[in-house]
Design a protein around this motif. Structure first.
Motif, PDB file in Angstrom:
ATOM      1  N   ALA A  34       0.840  -1.185  -0.016  1.00 43.61           N
ATOM      2  CA  ALA A  34       0.055   0.128  -0.122  1.00 43.61           C
ATOM      3  C   ALA A  34       0.867   1.240   0.085  1.00 43.61           C
ATOM      4  O   ALA A  34       0.440   2.266  -0.738  1.00 43.61           O
ATOM      5  CB  ALA A  34      -0.948   0.036   1.277  1.00 43.61           C
ATOM      6  N   LEU A  35       1.967   1.290   0.898  1.00 44.35           N
ATOM      7  CA  LEU A  35       2.963   2.416   0.782  1.00 44.35           C
ATOM      8  C   LEU A  35       3.543   2.604  -0.758  1.00 44.35           C
ATOM      9  O   LEU A  35       3.856   3.708  -1.135  1.00 44.35           O
ATOM     10  CB  LEU A  35       4.048   2.307   1.718  1.00 44.35           C
ATOM     11  N   GLU A  36       3.947   1.594  -1.197  1.00 46.83           N
ATOM     12  CA  GLU A  36       4.582   1.627  -2.619  1.00 46.83           C
ATOM     13  C   GLU A  36       3.625   2.170  -3.460  1.00 46.83           C
ATOM     14  O   GLU A  36       3.850   2.731  -4.309  1.00 46.83           O
ATOM     15  CB  GLU A  36       5.037   0.257  -3.021  1.00 46.83           C
ATOM     16  N   LYS A  37       2.304   1.659  -3.275  1.00 39.39           N
ATOM     17  CA  LYS A  37       1.224   2.302  -4.252  1.00 39.39           C
ATOM     18  C   LYS A  37       0.901   3.735  -4.143  1.00 39.39           C
ATOM     19  O   LYS A  37       1.037   4.425  -5.158  1.00 39.39           O
ATOM     20  CB  LYS A  37      -0.033   1.277  -4.192  1.00 39.39           C
ATOM     21  N   ALA A  38       0.994   4.064  -2.827  1.00 37.37           N
ATOM     22  CA  ALA A  38       1.117   5.587  -2.672  1.00 37.37           C
ATOM     23  C   ALA A  38       1.888   6.299  -2.958  1.00 37.37           C
ATOM     24  O   ALA A  38       1.724   7.396  -3.697  1.00 37.37           O
ATOM     25  CB  ALA A  38       0.750   5.714  -0.932  1.00 37.37           C
ATOM     26  N   MET A  39       3.161   5.791  -2.912  1.00 41.23           N
ATOM     27  CA  MET A  39       4.393   6.581  -3.271  1.00 41.23           C
ATOM     28  C   MET A  39       4.413   6.582  -4.916  1.00 41.23           C
ATOM     29  O   MET A  39       4.802   7.855  -5.571  1.00 41.23           O
ATOM     30  CB  MET A  39       5.742   5.989  -2.852  1.00 41.23           C
ATOM     31  N   ALA A  40       3.951   5.871  -5.691  1.00 42.27           N
ATOM     32  CA  ALA A  40       3.849   5.819  -7.112  1.00 42.27           C
ATOM     33  C   ALA A  40       2.999   6.765  -7.543  1.00 42.27           C
ATOM     34  O   ALA A  40       2.911   7.217  -8.680  1.00 42.27           O
ATOM     35  CB  ALA A  40       3.621   4.557  -7.471  1.00 42.27           C
ATOM     36  N   GLY A  41       1.774   7.032  -6.608  1.00 44.74           N
ATOM     37  CA  GLY A  41       0.899   7.850  -7.050  1.00 44.74           C
ATOM     38  C   GLY A  41       1.122   9.454  -6.558  1.00 44.74           C
ATOM     39  O   GLY A  41       2.345   9.909  -6.713  1.00 44.74           O
ATOM     40  N   ASP A  42       0.023   9.813  -5.680  1.00 44.72           N
ATOM     41  CA  ASP A  42       0.302  11.287  -5.145  1.00 44.72           C
ATOM     42  C   ASP A  42       0.636  11.379  -3.799  1.00 44.72           C
ATOM     43  O   ASP A  42       0.693  12.285  -3.126  1.00 44.72           O
ATOM     44  CB  ASP A  42      -1.134  12.098  -5.322  1.00 44.72           C
ATOM     45  N   LYS A  43       1.386  10.327  -3.362  1.00 40.26           N
ATOM     46  CA  LYS A  43       1.810  10.010  -1.998  1.00 40.26           C
ATOM     47  C   LYS A  43       0.774  10.358  -0.786  1.00 40.26           C
ATOM     48  O   LYS A  43       1.077  10.597   0.287  1.00 40.26           O
ATOM     49  CB  LYS A  43       2.959  11.103  -1.688  1.00 40.26           C
ATOM     50  N   GLU A  44      -0.423  10.060  -0.990  1.00 38.23           N
ATOM     51  CA  GLU A  44      -1.715  10.167  -0.106  1.00 38.23           C
ATOM     52  C   GLU A  44      -2.078   8.876   0.209  1.00 38.23           C
ATOM     53  O   GLU A  44      -2.024   7.829  -0.639  1.00 38.23           O
ATOM     54  CB  GLU A  44      -2.978  10.973  -0.727  1.00 38.23           C
ATOM     55  N   ILE A  45      -2.114   8.437   1.407  1.00 36.63           N
ATOM     56  CA  ILE A  45      -2.748   7.224   2.131  1.00 36.63           C
ATOM     57  C   ILE A  45      -3.710   7.554   3.246  1.00 36.63           C
ATOM     58  O   ILE A  45      -3.701   8.704   3.653  1.00 36.63           O
ATOM     59  CB  ILE A  45      -1.477   6.644   2.711  1.00 36.63           C
ATOM     60  N   PHE A  46      -4.297   6.349   3.471  1.00 36.38           N
ATOM     61  CA  PHE A  46      -5.513   6.578   4.416  1.00 36.38           C
ATOM     62  C   PHE A  46      -4.938   5.713   5.861  1.00 36.38           C
ATOM     63  O   PHE A  46      -4.851   4.484   5.420  1.00 36.38           O
ATOM     64  CB  PHE A  46      -7.031   6.056   4.004  1.00 36.38           C
ATOM     65  N   LEU A  47      -4.997   6.394   6.805  1.00 31.86           N
ATOM     66  CA  LEU A  47      -4.602   5.666   7.841  1.00 31.86           C
ATOM     67  C   LEU A  47      -5.599   5.589   9.026  1.00 31.86           C
ATOM     68  O   LEU A  47      -6.419   6.647   9.131  1.00 31.86           O
ATOM     69  CB  LEU A  47      -3.714   6.698   8.774  1.00 31.86           C
ATOM     70  N   VAL A  48      -5.839   4.340   9.370  1.00 23.35           N
ATOM     71  CA  VAL A  48      -7.025   3.926  10.340  1.00 23.35           C
ATOM     72  C   VAL A  48      -6.581   3.061  11.440  1.00 23.35           C
ATOM     73  O   VAL A  48      -5.817   1.896  11.072  1.00 23.35           O
ATOM     74  CB  VAL A  48      -8.160   3.621   9.598  1.00 23.35           C
ATOM     75  N   THR A  49      -6.775   2.971  12.576  1.00 19.31           N
ATOM     76  CA  THR A  49      -6.422   2.269  13.616  1.00 19.31           C
ATOM     77  C   THR A  49      -7.424   1.007  13.681  1.00 19.31           C
ATOM     78  O   THR A  49      -8.677   1.053  13.542  1.00 19.31           O
ATOM     79  CB  THR A  49      -6.374   2.890  15.072  1.00 19.31           C
ATOM     80  N   GLN A  50      -6.703  -0.060  14.018  1.00 23.57           N
ATOM     81  CA  GLN A  50      -7.391  -1.499  14.190  1.00 23.57           C
ATOM     82  C   GLN A  50      -8.093  -1.415  15.552  1.00 23.57           C
ATOM     83  O   GLN A  50      -7.611  -0.901  16.434  1.00 23.57           O
ATOM     84  CB  GLN A  50      -6.276  -2.346  14.106  1.00 23.57           C
ATOM     85  N   LEU A  51      -9.217  -2.306  15.499  1.00 24.44           N
ATOM     86  CA  LEU A  51      -9.889  -2.479  16.846  1.00 24.44           C
ATOM     87  C   LEU A  51      -9.020  -3.141  17.645  1.00 24.44           C
ATOM     88  O   LEU A  51      -9.106  -3.335  18.959  1.00 24.44           O
ATOM     89  CB  LEU A  51     -11.206  -3.012  16.534  1.00 24.44           C
ATOM     90  N   ASP A  52      -8.444  -4.518  17.110  1.00 22.22           N
ATOM     91  CA  ASP A  52      -7.452  -5.447  17.840  1.00 22.22           C
ATOM     92  C   ASP A  52      -6.288  -5.221  17.393  1.00 22.22           C
ATOM     93  O   ASP A  52      -6.298  -5.725  16.281  1.00 22.22           O
ATOM     94  CB  ASP A  52      -8.322  -6.846  17.722  1.00 22.22           C
ATOM     95  N   PRO A  53      -5.415  -4.810  18.309  1.00 19.34           N
ATOM     96  CA  PRO A  53      -3.869  -4.593  17.538  1.00 19.34           C
ATOM     97  C   PRO A  53      -3.170  -5.931  17.281  1.00 19.34           C
ATOM     98  O   PRO A  53      -2.422  -6.042  16.504  1.00 19.34           O
ATOM     99  CB  PRO A  53      -3.078  -4.024  18.619  1.00 19.34           C
ATOM    100  N   ALA A  54      -3.743  -7.231  17.723  1.00 20.12           N
ATOM    101  CA  ALA A  54      -3.188  -8.472  17.477  1.00 20.12           C
ATOM    102  C   ALA A  54      -3.823  -8.873  16.262  1.00 20.12           C
ATOM    103  O   ALA A  54      -3.034 -10.072  15.658  1.00 20.12           O
ATOM    104  CB  ALA A  54      -3.811  -9.261  18.611  1.00 20.12           C
TER     105      ALA A  54
END
Length: 131
Positions: free
Chosen positions: A33-53
């Motif tokens: 996902a980071l590589e795809k964002a870098m290949a595009g406009d360097k925008e990404i969506f960050l969201v927290t998981q309910l369960d970190p495990a």
């Protein structure tokens, strides 16, 4: 209007608009996902998981609110992980996920409009918080 951005699920952190945060990314889907964002406009969506495990989070494993972010710097480390510096831009709501054959998700998001609070009650509450 909805927007599609690569998805980066976060384990133990919540990023807010205006925050600049270094993140260490190791999951294969997240690295793609980071590589795809870098290949595009360097925008990404960050969201927290309910369960970190949870190793492979899906729509139901994520909070509904997140933040669109700009990738400021990306560094691939020798152990295969990636260190990325992101800046939160705008609160957004997760509408749905779109899976890709490259084994990553695009998040369909909708920007959240924030109303400015004003008036004597707001001023009193702000004074109370500061005290």
């Amino acid at each position: 209007m909805n927007q599609l951005l690569p998805l980066l699920p976060l384990r133990d952190i919540v990023v807010f608009p205006g925050m600049i945060v270094p993140l260490f990314v190791g999951r294969a889907k997240s690295v793609v996902a980071l590589e795809k964002a870098m290949a595009g406009d360097k925008e990404i969506f960050l969201v927290t998981q309910l369960d970190p495990a949870e190793e492979d989070p899906d729509f139901d494993d994520l909070y509904s609110m997140g933040v669109s972010a700009s990738i400021m710097q990306l560094l691939k480390l020798p152990d295969g992980t990636v260190r990325v510096l992101v800046e939160g831009k705008e609160r957004s709501q997760l509408v749905r996920l779109h899976a890709h054959a490259d084994d990553y998700f695009d998040a369909e998001i909708e920007a959240v409009v924030q109303d400015a609070a004003e008036g004597p009650e707001t001023t009193a509450l702000m004074r109370s918080v500061i005290d």
